[in-house]
Design an enzyme around this catalytic site. Structure first.
Site, PDB file in Angstrom:
ATOM      1  N   GLU A  11       2.671  -1.494  -4.572  1.00 41.96           N
ATOM      2  CA  GLU A  11       3.877  -0.497  -4.897  1.00 41.96           C
ATOM      3  C   GLU A  11       4.768  -0.853  -3.888  1.00 41.96           C
ATOM      4  O   GLU A  11       4.669  -0.120  -2.813  1.00 41.96           O
ATOM      5  CB  GLU A  11       3.651   0.831  -5.249  1.00 41.96           C
TER       6      GLU A  11
ATOM      7  N   CYS B  80      11.475   5.214  -3.431  1.00 38.21           N
ATOM      8  CA  CYS B  80      11.607   3.948  -3.921  1.00 38.21           C
ATOM      9  C   CYS B  80      12.493   3.847  -5.006  1.00 38.21           C
ATOM     10  O   CYS B  80      13.144   2.751  -5.386  1.00 38.21           O
ATOM     11  CB  CYS B  80      10.121   3.427  -4.097  1.00 38.21           C
TER      12      CYS B  80
HETATM   13  P1  NAD Z   1       5.460   0.737   5.701  1.00 42.08           P
HETATM   14  O1  NAD Z   1       5.205  -0.604   4.826  1.00 42.08           O
HETATM   15  O2  NAD Z   1       6.045   0.543   6.912  1.00 42.08           O
HETATM   16  O3  NAD Z   1       3.953   1.620   5.687  1.00 42.08           O
HETATM   17  C1  NAD Z   1       3.162   1.723   4.916  1.00 42.08           C
HETATM   18  C2  NAD Z   1       1.687   2.002   5.337  1.00 42.08           C
HETATM   19  O4  NAD Z   1       1.484   0.543   5.649  1.00 42.08           O
HETATM   20  C3  NAD Z   1       1.687   2.709   6.329  1.00 42.08           C
HETATM   21  O5  NAD Z   1       0.549   3.499   6.384  1.00 42.08           O
HETATM   22  C4  NAD Z   1       1.684   1.937   7.702  1.00 42.08           C
HETATM   23  O6  NAD Z   1       0.984   2.414   8.704  1.00 42.08           O
HETATM   24  C5  NAD Z   1       0.824   0.866   6.994  1.00 42.08           C
HETATM   25  N1  NAD Z   1       0.850  -0.635   7.570  1.00 42.08           N
HETATM   26  C6  NAD Z   1       2.121  -0.810   8.678  1.00 42.08           C
HETATM   27  N2  NAD Z   1       1.962  -2.278   8.794  1.00 42.08           N
HETATM   28  C7  NAD Z   1       0.810  -2.679   8.373  1.00 42.08           C
HETATM   29  C8  NAD Z   1       0.212  -3.987   8.241  1.00 42.08           C
HETATM   30  N3  NAD Z   1       0.650  -4.972   8.735  1.00 42.08           N
HETATM   31  N4  NAD Z   1      -1.018  -4.170   7.569  1.00 42.08           N
HETATM   32  C9  NAD Z   1      -1.425  -3.040   6.652  1.00 42.08           C
HETATM   33  N5  NAD Z   1      -0.881  -1.871   6.897  1.00 42.08           N
HETATM   34  C10 NAD Z   1       0.163  -1.652   7.311  1.00 42.08           C
HETATM   35  O7  NAD Z   1       6.352   1.614   4.546  1.00 42.08           O
HETATM   36  P2  NAD Z   1       6.904   3.168   4.999  1.00 42.08           P
HETATM   37  O8  NAD Z   1       8.212   2.982   5.646  1.00 42.08           O
HETATM   38  O9  NAD Z   1       5.623   4.119   5.318  1.00 42.08           O
HETATM   39  O10 NAD Z   1       7.334   3.538   3.357  1.00 42.08           O
HETATM   40  C11 NAD Z   1       8.631   3.185   2.873  1.00 42.08           C
HETATM   41  C12 NAD Z   1       8.445   2.003   1.930  1.00 42.08           C
HETATM   42  O11 NAD Z   1       7.544   2.301   0.885  1.00 42.08           O
HETATM   43  C13 NAD Z   1       9.652   1.670   1.048  1.00 42.08           C
HETATM   44  O12 NAD Z   1      10.039   0.322   1.174  1.00 42.08           O
HETATM   45  C14 NAD Z   1       9.481   2.425  -0.092  1.00 42.08           C
HETATM   46  O13 NAD Z   1      10.447   1.602  -1.350  1.00 42.08           O
HETATM   47  C15 NAD Z   1       8.201   2.030  -0.482  1.00 42.08           C
HETATM   48  N6  NAD Z   1       7.829   2.919  -1.507  1.00 42.08           N
HETATM   49  C16 NAD Z   1       7.236   2.361  -2.759  1.00 42.08           C
HETATM   50  C17 NAD Z   1       6.889   3.201  -3.573  1.00 42.08           C
HETATM   51  C18 NAD Z   1       6.613   2.483  -4.907  1.00 42.08           C
HETATM   52  O14 NAD Z   1       5.865   3.284  -5.736  1.00 42.08           O
HETATM   53  N7  NAD Z   1       6.795   1.219  -5.548  1.00 42.08           N
HETATM   54  C19 NAD Z   1       6.707   4.583  -3.435  1.00 42.08           C
HETATM   55  C20 NAD Z   1       7.207   4.953  -2.208  1.00 42.08           C
HETATM   56  C21 NAD Z   1       7.447   4.133  -1.158  1.00 42.08           C
END
Ligand code: NAD
Length: 486
Positions: free
Chosen positions: A253, A287
């Site tokens: 997501e 999001c």
């Molecule tokens: P992010 O991708 O930076 O981090 C998400 C998670 O992934 C965190 O736990 C982070 O520590 C981890 N992570 C970071 N690098 C990684 C890697 N290389 N491998 C595996 N895990 C890793 O996102 P964020 O800044 O925490 O959240 C914001 C984003 O989430 C926005 O783009 C938003 O649109 C999206 N989002 C989507 C939905 C949906 O339902 N589609 C809902 C909420 C947020």
């Protein structure tokens, strides 16, 4: 659960039903974006902890794969009870750690309770079928089986609700979980793990790893015992996960960028109110936020004026204070990216109609006022990329073809909204948008937990669906059993 914000709480990793220190020596802290206080001192998990957590989850999966759906539903109900009993303090903790106003945090916590209850309900309702066959001596039925251990990786914007969207269905369907929350809201994860501990579900079903390094997530995704990945986060990380976990089951997501569409037949007051709600709820860090708004020319000026008036009503302040409707940005990244998108649009000819600057004398430098930009050029990043901050960028459009072409300039395809009093036009347009969700005459943030939610195929918004039943289906596999009657 946190009573005073002045005390830094300490927690370790939750593995196999016990709190254990990390095999490594590093620890990290979680700081409030609203006050700057250090809230938590947490363990940095290392590879040996990851192995331990997967071993515990695998053992729990094998021990409980045969548990009845009623028993698993009962586990979910017990977690819901524990969370419900702590609703208020957990909501306060979300507010202070993530930054959203208390009213929104209470909504999130209530929704998380409901999420576990809905998962329980769906577990009891998960059915198979009898399949008709040519061979009259055969009786063929299908049933759904859990897959194994899921690596669940979650973001900071809804630090309680998003994890529950995966944990509820995972527990309800018989899978087990190794979960890594975003480092900046890992304290909320500890609070949920404490509820899970208090619910006395069998050890190892949910294991919590905390850490601030992306390497931890990478190790989990690549782990040979991870049969599936549940990830909510950015499209960049999602794309990396899709490549690494090419051979695993995936619910991804990812990011979104509307659009919100205001047609010439719209009720402008309603459109402005709900667009502002979609742009500034959770500080725009959703999001499904209205990052960009496509408005038709004949109502453009009226809409922009009404939207600016709505933005002026937003009360930016400490998230726990009564009356606050928008808290700080969660991170410096959000603050800076929002500013960069504003600056770039202004350089391209846009006008700043309202707000957009820092909030003077705020407790931290993360507070900014909600911004409304008009005449945003189509090639601006505010149209093409996700701002994920408190910005409503209004773009001028005319006619369905122009709207669809402008919408398609962004690679995202998550939630969108259309405002129109002409339902035939709105529905026809909705059916052509490449979005997983289209909301008519309400905020693009509208969603209830049991509704299917996810990105459109081919977009950068991910694959698979949330929505409790959808997630249970995604986390289980159909097995057919054929019986030969002699
Ligand atoms: P992010 O991708 O930076 O981090 C998400 C998670 O992934 C965190 O736990 C982070 O520590 C981890 N992570 C970071 N690098 C990684 C890697 N290389 N491998 C595996 N895990 C890793 O996102 P964020 O800044 O925490 O959240 C914001 C984003 O989430 C926005 O783009 C938003 O649109 C999206 N989002 C989507 C939905 C949906 O339902 N589609 C809902 C909420 C947020």
């Amino acid at each position: 659960t946190r009573v005073s914000n002045a005390v830094t709480e300490v927690a370790d990793l939750f593995i196999g039903g016990k709190w254990r220190p990390s095999f490594g020596t590093d620890r990290f802290t979680v700081t409030s974006p609203a006050t700057g206080e250090v809230l938590w001192d947490l363990a940095e998990a290392v590879d040996a902890d990851v192995n331990n957590a997967f071993a515990a989850a695998q053992a729990a999966f094998e021990r409980h794969e045969g548990a009845s759906p009623y028993e698993r539903a009962e586990w979910c109900e017990r977690i819901a009870d524990q969370l419900e009993a702590r609703l208020e303090p957990v909501a306060r903790a979300i507010s202070i750690e993530q930054g959203k106003p208390l009213a929104e945090a209470l909504g999130e916590a209530g929704s998380a309770v409901e999420g576990f209850r809905l998962a329980a309900q769906e577990a009891r309702a998960l059915r198979g079928e009898m399949i008709p066959t040519h061979d009259t001596r055969k009786r063929v039925f299908t049933h759904r089986r859990p897959c194994g251990v899921y690596a669940i990786i979650t973001p900071w914007n809804f630090p309680l609700n998003i994890p529950v969207e995966y944990l509820g269905p995972a527990i309800a369907s018989g899978n087990t979980v190794v979960w890594k929350p975003a480092p900046t809201t890992a304290g909320i994860a500890v609070l949920l793990a404490r509820c899970i501990e208090a619910a006395e579900i069998p050890p190892g079903i949910v294991n919590l790893l905390t850490g601030r390094l992306p390497e931890l997530g990478r190790t989990m995704v690549a782990h040979r015992q991870a049969i599936g990945i549940g990830f909510t986060g950015s499209s960049t990380v999602g794309a990396e996960i899709a490549r690494t976990a090419y051979d695993k089951r995936k619910i991804l997501e990812l990011g979104g960028n509307g659009p919100v569409i205001v047609l010439r037949e719209a009720d402008i007051t309603l459109a402005a109110q709900q667009s502002a709600a979609a742009a500034f709820a959770n500080g725009g860090q959703s999001c499904a936020a209205a990052g960009r708004i496509l408005c038709e020319s004949s109502v453009y000026d009226d809409f922009v004026a009404a939207l600016a008036a709505e933005a002026a009503r937003v009360v930016v302040g400490p998230p726990l204070a009564a009356g606050t409707t928008m808290g700080p940005c969660h991170t410096r990244d959000v603050y800076d990216r929002t500013q960069a998108h504003i600056d770039e649009s202004l350089a391209g000819g846009a006008t700043l109609v309202f707000g957009g600057g820092p909030v003077p004398e705020a407790a931290t430098l993360l507070f900014r006022s909600p911004a409304v930009l008009a005449e945003v050029p189509r090639q601006a990043r505010a149209n093409i990329e996700e701002t994920f901050g408190p910005l409503a960028a209004v773009i001028r459009v005319d006619g369905d073809a122009d709207i669809l072409a402008t919408a398609a300039m962004s690679r995202f395809g998550l939630s969108s909204a259309i405002f129109s009093e002409s339902y035939p036009r709105a529905i026809r347009l909705a059916e052509r948008l490449k979005n997983g969700q289209v909301v008519l005459n309400d905020t693009s943030n509208f969603w209830e937990l049991h509704m299917p939610f996810g990105g459109w195929p081919g977009s950068d918004s991910g694959t698979g669906r949330l929505g409790v039943r959808e997630t249970l289906l995604g986390m289980t596999e159909v097995q057919s059993i054929s019986m030969h009657l002699r």
